[in-house]
Design an enzyme around this catalytic site. Structure first.
Site, PDB file in Angstrom:
ATOM      1  N   TRP A 155      45.826  43.164  47.962  1.00  0.00           N
ATOM      2  CA  TRP A 155      44.438  42.750  47.665  1.00  0.00           C
ATOM      3  C   TRP A 155      44.168  42.768  46.176  1.00  0.00           C
ATOM      4  O   TRP A 155      43.510  41.864  45.649  1.00  0.00           O
ATOM      5  CB  TRP A 155      43.439  43.588  48.454  1.00  0.00           C
ATOM      6  CG  TRP A 155      43.507  43.249  49.907  1.00  0.00           C
ATOM      7  CD1 TRP A 155      43.924  44.059  50.926  1.00  0.00           C
ATOM      8  CD2 TRP A 155      43.229  41.963  50.516  1.00  0.00           C
ATOM      9  NE1 TRP A 155      43.910  43.374  52.107  1.00  0.00           N
ATOM     10  CE2 TRP A 155      43.488  42.091  51.893  1.00  0.00           C
ATOM     11  CE3 TRP A 155      42.782  40.737  50.028  1.00  0.00           C
ATOM     12  CZ2 TRP A 155      43.318  41.033  52.795  1.00  0.00           C
ATOM     13  CZ3 TRP A 155      42.617  39.679  50.915  1.00  0.00           C
ATOM     14  CH2 TRP A 155      42.876  39.837  52.278  1.00  0.00           C
ATOM     15  N   ASP A 198      36.599  47.074  44.842  1.00  0.00           N
ATOM     16  CA  ASP A 198      36.743  46.432  46.149  1.00  0.00           C
ATOM     17  C   ASP A 198      36.852  47.556  47.178  1.00  0.00           C
ATOM     18  O   ASP A 198      37.872  48.221  47.283  1.00  0.00           O
ATOM     19  CB  ASP A 198      38.000  45.553  46.163  1.00  0.00           C
ATOM     20  CG  ASP A 198      38.221  44.873  47.509  1.00  0.00           C
ATOM     21  OD1 ASP A 198      37.478  45.164  48.467  1.00  0.00           O
ATOM     22  OD2 ASP A 198      39.148  44.046  47.597  1.00  0.00           O
ATOM     23  N   LYS A 248      35.637  44.977  58.268  1.00  0.00           N
ATOM     24  CA  LYS A 248      36.515  46.134  58.434  1.00  0.00           C
ATOM     25  C   LYS A 248      35.711  47.313  58.973  1.00  0.00           C
ATOM     26  O   LYS A 248      35.968  47.786  60.071  1.00  0.00           O
ATOM     27  CB  LYS A 248      37.160  46.521  57.098  1.00  0.00           C
ATOM     28  CG  LYS A 248      38.361  45.723  56.590  1.00  0.00           C
ATOM     29  CD  LYS A 248      38.337  44.260  56.795  1.00  0.00           C
ATOM     30  CE  LYS A 248      39.572  43.514  56.357  1.00  0.00           C
ATOM     31  NZ  LYS A 248      39.686  43.217  54.937  1.00  0.00           N
TER      32      LYS A 248
END
Ligand SMILES: *Cc1c(COP(=O)(O)O)cnc(C)c1O
Length: 360
Positions: A102, A172, A196
């Site tokens: 990511w 993030d 998530k």
């Protein structure tokens, strides 16, 4: 059919109480005669839903008054672009910490807008650890410092908050937001895709300090400017109304569980059950350095990859789904977000013990 024990990394399991409540309110929300999906986003019913969701999120995370909460779309992935567009604020470089899949994507997008300084990287050990703050080579003239609090694929989580002095820290937090208390005041901005640990896909939450808003230079296109959404209470255009509603129900559920301190305690306990077993097993293995292991995403491999399919098949027969690891790393991954119960994790470990006994 019984509900599956769902270890999906995202979209992920939601609390059953939340789904039941949403089901009960599906045709008629609070006597309005409408489903939340059918409401005007500017009507008083939906406005009250959105306001309650924001208030509950603010309470859960103790978000200071000088931060805006934005309900956006486009996923965390669009933030990889909106962040440099908005936060470079006339500067020409930004600092990024490279911790895996990511972080890599965030870096790639930032490179189209500015000079990216990779100030620390865990690539030398296949992204199995979180680089220590002492090894970060920060630049005082960087517009901001970006890091990924939890690498969802690699299973690496920062158990500490970096200190970047006067340079805004951007995080993030897609896969570990709401899993523990966070001192929001240490950040310039926190962002997370909802699917998530918050709610359904399609909603992205941005928590951004007010003084960082509206400084994009050149001014970003209207929809990509935080200012637009901050000035319009996230209702410049039609927001993802149903996603905001479900997220709001999740926030209420979290408050009922005792808030984020209680969730953290539960998440530590859940993760320990799995890691303790992995550590004494000679058949299953997790590659991440102990102090950097994720409480949310636990990747593991079998001694013999040829048994992967059989392992997954047996898990499915016991009601456990979505244990297959990310296609980029293989093996298995158990995602154990807030909605996963301790019993669910114990069921997995019992099955792993049995499998190891039969195949080890
Ligand atoms: C899933 C994920 C993303 C991407 O989220 P989208 O909502 O699919 O754009 C970004 N960062 C992290 C840490 C993630 O887990």
């Amino acid at each position: 059919m019984a509900r599956a024990i769902n270890f999906s990394a995202g979209p992920a399991a939601l609390p059953e109480d939340v789904l039941k409540e949403a089901a009960a309110e599906m045709l008629d929300w609070h006597g309005s005669g409408q489903s939340v999906m059918e409401m005007s986003h500017r009507g008083k019913e939906f406005m009250s839903i959105a306001a309650a969701a924001e208030a509950d999120l603010r309470e859960l995370l103790a978000i200071p008054a000088n931060y805006k909460v934005l309900f956006l779309q486009g996923g965390a992935t669009l933030q990889f672009e909106m962040i440099p567009m908005n936060l470079l604020a006339g500067k020409t470089s930004a600092d990024y910490v490279h911790t895996g899949e990511w972080a890599k994507k965030a870096i790639k997008e930032a490179k189209t807008f500015c000079q990216v300084n990779t100030v620390a990287s865990a690539e030398d050990q296949k992204f199995t650890y979180a680089p220590a703050q002492a090894d970060w080579k920060l630049n005082s003239d960087a517009a901001y410092v970006h890091y990924t609090a939890n690498e969802t694929i690699g299973g690496v989580e920062f158990q500490w908050v970096p200190n970047t002095g006067n340079v805004p820290l951007i995080c993030d937090m897609s896969s570990n937001i709401l899993s523990r208390p966070v001192d929001v005041s240490k950040y310039g901005m926190i962002y997370a895709g909802a699917q998530k640990n918050i709610g359904p896909a399609g909603l992205t939450i941005v928590i951004v300090r007010e003084d960082l808003i509206g400084k994009g230079s050149p001014t970003p296109p209207t929809m990509l400017d935080y200012k637009t959404h901050a000035e319009n209470e996230s209702m410049y255009n039609t927001p993802p109304t149903y996603g905001i509603y479900i997220a709001g129900l999740v926030f209420k559920w979290l408050k009922k569980q005792g808030g984020l301190a209680a969730m953290e305690k539960r998440n530590i306990e859940k993760a320990a059950v799995l890691y303790d077993y992995l550590d004494q097993s000679s058949f299953f293995q997790n590659p991440v350095r102990k102090q950097d292991r994720s409480r949310m995403n636990v990747p593991f491999t079998l001694k013999n990859a040829e048994l992967d399919e059989e392992f997954l098949k047996g898990a499915k027969a016991r009601g456990m789904v979505q244990l297959k690891g990310h296609r980029s790393v293989g093996g298995m991954r158990a995602s154990i977000y807030n909605a996963m119960s301790l019993e669910g994790v114990k069921t997995l470990v019992d099955y792993m013990k049995e499998f190891e006994k039969n195949h080890g």
